[in-house]
Design a protein around this motif. Structure first.
Motif, PDB file in Angstrom:
ATOM      1  N   PHE A  33       7.143  16.465  -7.727  1.00 47.98           N
ATOM      2  CA  PHE A  33       6.064  15.571  -7.709  1.00 47.98           C
ATOM      3  C   PHE A  33       6.592  14.163  -8.097  1.00 47.98           C
ATOM      4  N   GLY A  62       6.863  24.740 -16.865  1.00 46.64           N
ATOM      5  CA  GLY A  62       6.370  23.483 -16.993  1.00 46.64           C
ATOM      6  C   GLY A  62       6.985  22.427 -16.170  1.00 46.64           C
ATOM      7  N   LEU A  63       6.373  21.098 -16.214  1.00 46.97           N
ATOM      8  CA  LEU A  63       6.847  20.138 -15.309  1.00 46.97           C
ATOM      9  C   LEU A  63       8.183  19.566 -16.064  1.00 46.97           C
ATOM     10  N   LYS A  74      13.405   8.170 -13.341  1.00 50.91           N
ATOM     11  CA  LYS A  74      12.460   7.057 -13.229  1.00 50.91           C
ATOM     12  C   LYS A  74      13.022   5.836 -12.975  1.00 50.91           C
ATOM     13  N   SER A  81      -2.105  19.090  -7.160  1.00 49.74           N
ATOM     14  CA  SER A  81      -1.434  18.201  -8.087  1.00 49.74           C
ATOM     15  C   SER A  81      -2.159  18.062  -9.404  1.00 49.74           C
ATOM     16  N   LEU A  82      -1.386  17.441 -10.325  1.00 50.46           N
ATOM     17  CA  LEU A  82      -1.926  17.227 -11.576  1.00 50.46           C
ATOM     18  C   LEU A  82      -2.934  15.844 -11.614  1.00 50.46           C
ATOM     19  N   GLN A 116       8.968  21.219 -10.803  1.00 56.29           N
ATOM     20  CA  GLN A 116       8.025  22.232 -11.391  1.00 56.29           C
ATOM     21  C   GLN A 116       8.782  23.434 -10.732  1.00 56.29           C
ATOM     22  N   LEU A 147       9.091  22.809  -6.666  1.00 57.04           N
ATOM     23  CA  LEU A 147       8.219  21.620  -6.237  1.00 57.04           C
ATOM     24  C   LEU A 147       8.301  20.615  -6.985  1.00 57.04           C
ATOM     25  N   PHE A 188      -0.242  11.393  -9.787  1.00 55.71           N
ATOM     26  CA  PHE A 188       0.611  12.366  -9.173  1.00 55.71           C
ATOM     27  C   PHE A 188       0.658  12.098  -7.440  1.00 55.71           C
ATOM     28  N   GLY A 189       1.414  12.451  -7.128  1.00 58.05           N
ATOM     29  CA  GLY A 189       1.335  12.920  -5.500  1.00 58.05           C
ATOM     30  C   GLY A 189       0.837  14.378  -5.446  1.00 58.05           C
ATOM     31  N   PHE A 207       6.187  16.901 -20.685  1.00 61.61           N
ATOM     32  CA  PHE A 207       5.018  17.844 -20.539  1.00 61.61           C
ATOM     33  C   PHE A 207       5.138  19.365 -21.059  1.00 61.61           C
ATOM     34  N   GLY A 208       4.125  19.761 -21.742  1.00 61.37           N
ATOM     35  CA  GLY A 208       4.232  21.132 -22.267  1.00 61.37           C
ATOM     36  C   GLY A 208       4.261  22.238 -21.305  1.00 61.37           C
ATOM     37  N   PRO A 209       4.413  23.390 -21.739  1.00 61.88           N
ATOM     38  CA  PRO A 209       4.673  24.569 -20.571  1.00 61.88           C
ATOM     39  C   PRO A 209       3.538  25.129 -19.844  1.00 61.88           C
ATOM     40  N   PHE A 227      10.937  16.356 -16.335  1.00 62.10           N
ATOM     41  CA  PHE A 227      11.542  15.001 -16.063  1.00 62.10           C
ATOM     42  C   PHE A 227      12.625  14.947 -15.260  1.00 62.10           C
ATOM     43  N   TYR A 282       9.385  14.411 -10.928  1.00 62.76           N
ATOM     44  CA  TYR A 282       9.118  15.738 -11.871  1.00 62.76           C
ATOM     45  C   TYR A 282       9.470  16.819 -10.900  1.00 62.76           C
ATOM     46  N   PHE A 325       8.026   7.821 -10.863  1.00 61.42           N
ATOM     47  CA  PHE A 325       8.868   8.703 -11.687  1.00 61.42           C
ATOM     48  C   PHE A 325       8.894  10.055 -10.848  1.00 61.42           C
ATOM     49  N   LEU A 348      -2.237  21.100 -18.871  1.00 60.10           N
ATOM     50  CA  LEU A 348      -1.100  20.815 -19.709  1.00 60.10           C
ATOM     51  C   LEU A 348      -1.164  19.549 -20.504  1.00 60.10           C
TER      52      LEU A 348
END
Lengths: 117, 113
Positions: A90, A43-44, A49, B42-43, A38, A88, A107-108, B104-106, A46, A36, A34, B92
């Motif tokens: 990811f 938020g993140l 994929k 990162s997350l 930001q 950004l 995640f990276g 994802f949420g904000p 999508f 993503y 995936f 998140l």
């Protein structure tokens, strides 16, 4: 264990030029990959994929990514960059899709894309 | 996609206190996830929240520090307990939709002083 590497902290591109954001992965099974994005204070989102099928997948905002199994890579690309693409990015991997623990994303570290005029 | 809201959007809290973050989804989902994004990083997955059962925590995260509730299929809360400055992060929540896409949420931006 699964892992993702994004070797570039930042990528600088002039508007109108093609861009590539690199991602390599390591998983024990079949990868589900995936991308993503930001934006600042948001938020993140999508982007796209790869689950199975064609190695070249197309996503939102003109982005695409190419899955390369032999090189364990999933690089993000866009033929012509826009200043508004600055954000950004990811890359993330899971070993299988769907519900359950297999949906856990790794995640990276993220790559900051800077597109200038 | 999915419409996901989080409350609060941001907060500044004192060391030693607790904060509960709410996550609301626009439709029923089986699983919800809680992630942490520390400044400039990162997350990282904290836990998976299942309706009707205990949350499943990732290595390095414990229930006493991050208790999670999942009272129904559209709502979850994450509490950050006994906070320290190291807990300053964006938290998140996320859900998995059709075709394996995770949304994802904000985020909730937490600063601990």
């Amino acid at each position: 264990a699964q892992s993702v590497a994004q070797p570039e902290d930042q990528v600088n591109v002039a508007e109108g030029n093609p861009l590539t954001v690199k991602c390599t992965y390591s998983v024990s099974g079949n990868p589900y990959l995936f991308w993503y994005v930001q934006y600042p204070n948001r938020g993140l989102q999508f982007l796209l994929k790869y689950i199975t099928g064609d190695n070249l997948v197309k996503g939102s905002y003109g982005f695409e990514a190419e899955f390369n199994k032999s090189q364990t890579s999933f690089h993000l690309k866009k033929p012509s960059a826009l200043v508004s693409d600055s954000a950004l990015y990811f890359c993330a991997v899971s070993t299988t899709g769907g519900t359950g623990t297999a949906s856990k994303l790794t995640f990276g570290t993220g790559t900051r894309l800077q597109v200038t005029l | 996609s999915a419409v996901i809201s989080q409350k609060p959007s941001r907060d500044i809290c004192q060391r030693g206190t607790s904060l509960t973050i709410q996550c609301q989804v626009d439709s029923q989902v089986t699983m919800m996830f809680w992630y942490r994004q520390q400044p400039g990083q990162s997350l990282t997955l904290i836990a998976t929240a299942n309706q009707g059962s205990e949350a499943t925590y990732e290595s390095g995260f414990v229930i006493d520090k991050f208790p999670i509730s999942r009272p129904n299929l559209t709502f979850s809360t994450l509490t950050v307990s006994n906070m320290s400055p190291e807990d300053s992060s964006i938290y998140l929540c996320s859900v998995v939709r059709r075709n394996y896409e995770q949304y994802f949420g904000p985020g909730t931006r937490l600063t601990v002083t």
